[in-house]
Design a protein around this motif. Structure first.
Motif, PDB file in Angstrom:
ATOM      1  N   ARG A 153      31.963  34.784  41.569  1.00  0.00           N
ATOM      2  CA  ARG A 153      32.731  34.771  40.923  1.00  0.00           C
ATOM      3  C   ARG A 153      33.607  33.324  41.058  1.00  0.00           C
ATOM      4  O   ARG A 153      34.201  33.149  41.901  1.00  0.00           O
ATOM      5  N   LYS A 160      44.388  33.145  35.217  1.00  0.00           N
ATOM      6  CA  LYS A 160      44.891  34.345  35.539  1.00  0.00           C
ATOM      7  C   LYS A 160      45.649  35.187  34.592  1.00  0.00           C
ATOM      8  O   LYS A 160      46.528  34.557  34.055  1.00  0.00           O
ATOM      9  N   HIS A 354      41.374  45.373  43.369  1.00  0.00           N
ATOM     10  CA  HIS A 354      42.539  45.563  42.426  1.00  0.00           C
ATOM     11  C   HIS A 354      43.299  46.807  42.419  1.00  0.00           C
ATOM     12  O   HIS A 354      44.389  46.858  41.874  1.00  0.00           O
ATOM     13  N   GLU A 396      36.566  40.091  45.798  1.00  0.00           N
ATOM     14  CA  GLU A 396      37.274  38.902  46.060  1.00  0.00           C
ATOM     15  C   GLU A 396      37.090  38.181  47.741  1.00  0.00           C
ATOM     16  O   GLU A 396      37.693  38.908  48.421  1.00  0.00           O
ATOM     17  N   ASP A 424      45.509  36.472  44.761  1.00  0.00           N
ATOM     18  CA  ASP A 424      45.284  37.810  45.254  1.00  0.00           C
ATOM     19  C   ASP A 424      44.395  37.648  46.750  1.00  0.00           C
ATOM     20  O   ASP A 424      43.789  36.608  47.011  1.00  0.00           O
TER      21      ASP A 424
HETATM   22 MN    MN Z   1      42.259  39.045  41.701  1.00  0.00          MN
END
Ligand code: MN
Ligand code: PEP
Length: 456
Positions: A153, A160, A354, A396, A424
């Motif tokens: 990623r 975003k 998320h 993430e 995040d």
């Molecule tokens: Mn995120």
């Protein structure tokens, strides 16, 4: 470095809250003098071209309100002249690997930054992140027994979507940070103005990251055998001016491919069936992923299959589901059941991050490793009960010892020590390995998941 935390956002905002700020088709550039190959007269592609609106005429959610149109025009024409960041044949190789994921023969590990930053690229953090992801892949193969497909990623994850278009810092209400490709994370009014020059910087930074990843993959020995002979990258295809400027022709094809990354995904806030992002995804030849959050319905999922994978090509479409540990069982089951019932064969990937974002007492966004594992557990359970393949994880993560998530030796009180994310909270390397170890325990014998329905 401790960054001021905005006070406004919360984990449970209504989805698609930003649609009213989308500039609408008249104000975006990505359709202007867009050279697209006209399909030959007749046939399905021709009928579609004549009967359906062009993708850039559809409403686009979450686009920045660029104040300087001339600067945007300049940036876009400059991007159009730049070389492709990734090659069409690489995207095709990834599609073949993702076909194995959809067919129950491989497991996608898609991981990296929530939001890459230009400073992070300059600091060279990318190799540490990729090494963390690769150690997870090695562990997945050894402990869980699945064949990993690694996709970073990274190398393009500079924009975003935001649930709120503004953020409150003390008494000051500022435009939200939309990623380094759009504005500055530092909370000051001037830097929060969207600056199209940042699109060129995002391209440059993506090129630097790709060069680092490729150089490192060539030189790293011993390289985990069988993992990552190709370096594959992914990001959210959010900024349509950027993505459209990097479309390149597929030799001999009607479609074009997005040369900004190998796998592009459409976010949960921009997956409207008649929106420009889905239209863009339909137009490109790359493998495409779509995030499905709590508001997604079985009917929307099957409609997305019809839009994005009309030819039912394995590896073309991956659904990344992110419902939250509490709701995954209830919400995922009917969606997988409906898509499977429709005869489609898509990849199913769990994003356990998320739907599990919380506010710590300090106001910082955080995620708890037990919640993350609980969502993965629910994901496995649903797929086991339906006989479908739980095809991967979307995470993430950071290669640094950051303190953004709770678990793996960190308590809420530790979060202030090294909280560095611009968006995040990410898992640190120890938490990543704890995650795979926890997953190995609950996965049991993975091949018990392989009783796939025989109707193809
Ligand atoms: Mn995120
Ligand atoms: C993200 O992946 O950082 C993100 C914004 O996800 P989602 O679209 O699922 O909310």
């Amino acid at each position: 470095m401790d960054r001021p935390t905005p006070q406004s956002a919360g984990p449970n905002r209504p989805r698609h809250a930003n649609v009213e700020e989308a500039p609408g088709p008249a104000e975006v550039l990505f359709g202007d003098d867009h050279r697209e190959v006209e399909p030959r007269f007749g046939g399905a592609a021709w009928v579609e071209r004549v009967c359906l609106p062009r993708w850039w005429q559809l409403p686009a959610a979450q686009q920045p309100a660029w104040p300087d149109r001339a600067a945007l025009r300049d940036a876009v024409s400059e991007l159009r002249r730049r070389p492709a960041l990734v090659a069409a044949r690489e995207c095709e190789r990834l599609r073949a690997r993702l076909a194995a994921v959809a067919l129950g023969e491989a497991f996608l590990l898609q991981a990296g930054e929530c939001a890459e930053t230009f400073a992070g690229v300059r600091a060279g953090s990318v190799v540490a992140t990729m090494e963390t992801v690769l150690s997870m892949a090695v562990m997945l193969r050894q402990l869980v027994g699945v064949e990993p497909v690694v996709v970073g990623r990274m190398a393009g994850q500079f924009a975003k979507p935001r649930s709120e278009s503004t953020e409150l810092y003390g008494d000051a209400r500022l435009p939200a940070y939309r990623g380094d490709a759009v504005n500055d994370v530092h909370p000051a009014a001037a830097g929060r103005r969207p600056d199209p020059g940042r699109l060129l910087a995002a391209y440059d930074s993506s090129a630097v990251v790709l060069r680092q990843l490729r150089g490192w993959a060539d030189s790293a020995r011993p390289y985990p055998v069988g993992i990552g002979e190709d370096v594959f990258t992914s990001h959210e295809a959010l900024l349509l001016d950027y993505e459209a400027a990097l479309l390149r022709p597929v030799p001999g094809g009607v479609q074009e491919y997005a040369s900004s990354g190998h796998l592009l995904w459409i976010g949960d806030r921009t997956r409207q069936l008649d929106g420009a992002h889905v239209g863009f995804g339909r137009h490109v030849a790359n493998p495409i992923a779509v995030k499905l959050g709590p508001t997604a319905t079985p009917a929307e999922a099957t409609a997305l299959v019809r839009r994005l994978d009309p030819h039912r090509q394995p590896g073309r479409l991956t659904f990344v589901t992110r419902f939250g540990a509490d709701r995954v069982r209830d919400l995922l089951f009917p969606i997988v059941a409906a898509v499977t019932e429709s005869g489609a064969r898509v990849g199913w990937v769990c994003d356990p991050m998320h739907g599990n974002t919380r506010r710590a007492a300090s106001g910082r966004k955080t995620r708890r490793l037990p919640d993350i594992l609980a969502e993965i557990d629910g994901f496995f359970e649903v797929h086991r009960s339906l006989g479908t393949w739980p095809g991967g994880l979307h995470l993430e993560v950071s290669g640094e010892d950051v303190t953004e998530c709770v678990g793996g030796g960190l308590q809420e009180a530790d979060l202030g020590r090294r909280y560095e994310t611009v968006c995040d909270p990410r898992l640190n390397p120890r938490q990543c390995l704890d995650l795979v170890a926890g997953m190995a325990e609950m996965f049991g014998n993975p091949w018990q998941h392989r009783q796939l329905p025989t109707s193809a």
